[in-house]
Design an enzyme around this catalytic site. Structure first.
Site, PDB file in Angstrom:
ATOM      1  N   GLU A  13      11.856 -30.547  -5.325  1.00 56.56           N
ATOM      2  CA  GLU A  13      13.000 -30.636  -4.415  1.00 56.56           C
ATOM      3  C   GLU A  13      12.610 -30.426  -2.951  1.00 56.56           C
ATOM      4  O   GLU A  13      13.451 -30.109  -2.111  1.00 56.56           O
ATOM      5  CB  GLU A  13      14.053 -29.620  -4.842  1.00 56.56           C
ATOM      6  CG  GLU A  13      14.599 -29.889  -6.235  1.00 56.56           C
ATOM      7  CD  GLU A  13      15.343 -28.704  -6.806  1.00 56.56           C
ATOM      8  OE1 GLU A  13      16.528 -28.555  -6.467  1.00 56.56           O
ATOM      9  OE2 GLU A  13      14.755 -27.933  -7.580  1.00 56.56           O
ATOM     10  N   SER A 159      18.614 -29.925  -8.873  1.00 61.39           N
ATOM     11  CA  SER A 159      18.768 -31.306  -8.389  1.00 61.39           C
ATOM     12  C   SER A 159      18.578 -32.343  -9.487  1.00 61.39           C
ATOM     13  O   SER A 159      18.199 -33.477  -9.223  1.00 61.39           O
ATOM     14  CB  SER A 159      17.804 -31.595  -7.234  1.00 61.39           C
ATOM     15  OG  SER A 159      18.125 -30.821  -6.108  1.00 61.39           O
ATOM     16  N   TYR A 229      21.776 -37.684  -4.148  1.00 65.06           N
ATOM     17  CA  TYR A 229      21.281 -37.703  -2.771  1.00 65.06           C
ATOM     18  C   TYR A 229      21.271 -39.080  -2.119  1.00 65.06           C
ATOM     19  O   TYR A 229      20.789 -39.224  -1.005  1.00 65.06           O
ATOM     20  CB  TYR A 229      19.878 -37.079  -2.726  1.00 65.06           C
ATOM     21  CG  TYR A 229      19.924 -35.630  -3.145  1.00 65.06           C
ATOM     22  CD1 TYR A 229      20.550 -34.678  -2.358  1.00 65.06           C
ATOM     23  CD2 TYR A 229      19.380 -35.216  -4.361  1.00 65.06           C
ATOM     24  CE1 TYR A 229      20.629 -33.354  -2.755  1.00 65.06           C
ATOM     25  CE2 TYR A 229      19.448 -33.890  -4.768  1.00 65.06           C
ATOM     26  CZ  TYR A 229      20.076 -32.971  -3.950  1.00 65.06           C
ATOM     27  OH  TYR A 229      20.150 -31.668  -4.346  1.00 65.06           O
ATOM     28  N   ARG A 268      26.832 -22.094  -5.248  1.00 66.55           N
ATOM     29  CA  ARG A 268      27.721 -23.167  -5.693  1.00 66.55           C
ATOM     30  C   ARG A 268      27.767 -23.074  -7.207  1.00 66.55           C
ATOM     31  O   ARG A 268      26.733 -23.022  -7.862  1.00 66.55           O
ATOM     32  CB  ARG A 268      27.188 -24.537  -5.275  1.00 66.55           C
ATOM     33  CG  ARG A 268      28.232 -25.662  -5.440  1.00 66.55           C
ATOM     34  CD  ARG A 268      27.628 -27.033  -5.350  1.00 66.55           C
ATOM     35  NE  ARG A 268      26.841 -27.334  -6.530  1.00 66.55           N
ATOM     36  CZ  ARG A 268      25.546 -27.634  -6.512  1.00 66.55           C
ATOM     37  NH1 ARG A 268      24.870 -27.658  -5.378  1.00 66.55           N
ATOM     38  NH2 ARG A 268      24.898 -27.885  -7.647  1.00 66.55           N
ATOM     39  N   ASP A 270      28.994 -24.662 -10.765  1.00 67.87           N
ATOM     40  CA  ASP A 270      29.333 -25.959 -11.345  1.00 67.87           C
ATOM     41  C   ASP A 270      29.975 -25.783 -12.717  1.00 67.87           C
ATOM     42  O   ASP A 270      29.498 -24.985 -13.540  1.00 67.87           O
ATOM     43  CB  ASP A 270      28.078 -26.819 -11.482  1.00 67.87           C
ATOM     44  CG  ASP A 270      27.381 -27.055 -10.147  1.00 67.87           C
ATOM     45  OD1 ASP A 270      27.997 -26.792  -9.098  1.00 67.87           O
ATOM     46  OD2 ASP A 270      26.215 -27.502 -10.151  1.00 67.87           O
ATOM     47  N   GLU A 282      26.284 -24.043 -14.303  1.00 65.94           N
ATOM     48  CA  GLU A 282      25.232 -23.248 -13.672  1.00 65.94           C
ATOM     49  C   GLU A 282      25.679 -22.747 -12.309  1.00 65.94           C
ATOM     50  O   GLU A 282      26.640 -23.250 -11.721  1.00 65.94           O
ATOM     51  CB  GLU A 282      23.941 -24.061 -13.527  1.00 65.94           C
ATOM     52  CG  GLU A 282      24.077 -25.295 -12.652  1.00 65.94           C
ATOM     53  CD  GLU A 282      22.790 -26.100 -12.588  1.00 65.94           C
ATOM     54  OE1 GLU A 282      21.796 -25.702 -13.221  1.00 65.94           O
ATOM     55  OE2 GLU A 282      22.780 -27.126 -11.896  1.00 65.94           O
ATOM     56  N   ASN A 284      24.083 -22.208  -8.503  1.00 64.69           N
ATOM     57  CA  ASN A 284      22.990 -22.537  -7.590  1.00 64.69           C
ATOM     58  C   ASN A 284      23.012 -21.544  -6.441  1.00 64.69           C
ATOM     59  O   ASN A 284      23.940 -21.553  -5.621  1.00 64.69           O
ATOM     60  CB  ASN A 284      23.149 -23.965  -7.064  1.00 64.69           C
ATOM     61  CG  ASN A 284      22.954 -24.998  -8.146  1.00 64.69           C
ATOM     62  OD1 ASN A 284      21.844 -25.443  -8.395  1.00 64.69           O
ATOM     63  ND2 ASN A 284      24.037 -25.377  -8.809  1.00 64.69           N
ATOM     64  N   GLY A 288      22.660 -27.058  -1.724  1.00 64.81           N
ATOM     65  CA  GLY A 288      22.255 -28.009  -0.702  1.00 64.81           C
ATOM     66  C   GLY A 288      23.116 -27.916   0.550  1.00 64.81           C
ATOM     67  O   GLY A 288      24.305 -27.596   0.490  1.00 64.81           O
TER      68      GLY A 288
END
Length: 319
Positions: A13, A159, A229, A268, A270, A282, A284, A288
């Site tokens: 990443e 990612s 992305y 973040r 999810d 999960e 994070n 990002g």
């Protein structure tokens, strides 16, 4: 107040981290210097770091670890490193040894959230609903107690790197081989269908605040690296079209998981929504910050502009 932003890293990443750093440097309301960890593990500083940022790649660095930095110049370090050797507690441990305040989760929470298997174990024990899964270590025969379709993932990447969707048991071996290119442990997760993917941001130390809930929609078989992305590949709906009760439940579960895993600073979180049931996918701990990233956009929808979000993250590192 002076901040050191660390970006790049040796994980797959690397490029995403540099894209995130570009956005942060543009909006952070404090004097900020950049250090880039090249893909070979060496560091770039000063103008060479900025050149790497512009190129969105740093295959080779200049300085071995630890880099010749005047750490006393910086009040806060902002590690914006995605994936292994950055988001997994390793860099956080180095900063702890230096005694430098830093943005984001601590060593234990970073390591726990990075490992999809261990974090699911802790969350399930705490009563947070998670998708059925099984861990498989490299070299051991896989025993999967549920039928396809399922997803095979490296346990310690983000990612969507190294992820496969498996429709038949005979394809499991190839999917595991791909996952084991990135980690010694993989997780096999039951695929839910039909499913909606929801995301919520959390900001704060221990007792965080939740952003509005967003939804990701896409045409690809799953939310893979390219879809995440590449502009236009995914549609981000903020706020998500949910009834108030479901939105509140998502936020409550996110805050519960945040506290259970001991996260601070930011995350973040999810979720999957399938047949009326919510499942936490999960957390994070370094989400990002690219132009298409959900985390800053979620808080912007909640009235917290990008520069203000960064200001609060830096200030949280000092408390």
């Amino acid at each position: 107040m002076r901040v050191l932003l660390i970006a790049g890293g040796v994980s797959p990443e690397h490029e995403v981290s540099l894209l995130s750093a570009e956005g942060v440097l543009r909006h952070i309301p404090f004097p900020t210097d950049l250090a880039v960890i090249a893909q070979d593990g060496r560091w770039l500083l000063g103008e060479k770091a900025l050149t790497a940022l512009e190129a969105k790649a740093a295959p080779e660095g200049e300085h071995p670890f630890p880099p010749p930095l005047s750490w006393e110049r910086y009040d806060v370090v902002f590690p914006l490193l995605h994936g292994r050797f950055g988001e997994d507690g390793t860099v956080q441990g180095f900063l702890e040894l230096l005694g430098k305040p830093y943005v984001g989760a601590g060593v234990a929470a970073s390591a726990l959230c990075m490992d999809k298997d261990l974090s699911k174990r802790v969350l399930a024990q705490a009563g947070v609903p998670v998708v059925p899964w099984v861990a498989v270590r490299k070299g051991e025969p896989p025993v999967v107690p549920f039928d396809p379709p399922f997803f095979v993932k490296p346990a310690n990447t983000g990612s969507s790197v190294g992820i496969s969707r498996v429709e038949r048991f005979q394809d499991l071996e190839a999917a595991l081989a791909l996952a084991f290119r990135y980690d010694e442990k993989a997780v096999v997760e039951k695929a839910l269908s039909p499913v909606r993917e929801l995301e919520v941001g959390v900001l704060g130390n221990v007792f965080g605040e939740a952003s509005p809930v967003g939804e990701v929609r896409y045409e690809a078989p799953f939310y893979d690296y390219e879809t995440k992305y590449t502009p236009g590949r995914a549609e981000l709906l903020i706020p998500a079209p949910l009834d108030p009760g479901t939105q509140e439940t998502v936020q409550e579960l996110a805050l519960k998981a945040y506290k259970v895993l001991g996260v601070r600073g930011m995350a973040r979180v999810d979720f999957f929504l399938a047949e009326g049931e919510l499942y936490l996918n999960e957390l994070n701990t370094i989400p990002g910050f690219t132009p298409t990233s959900m985390y800053p956009r979620l808080f912007e929808a909640g009235g917290v502009a990008y520069p203000e979000l960064l200001r609060r993250l830096v200030e949280l590192a000092l408390t």
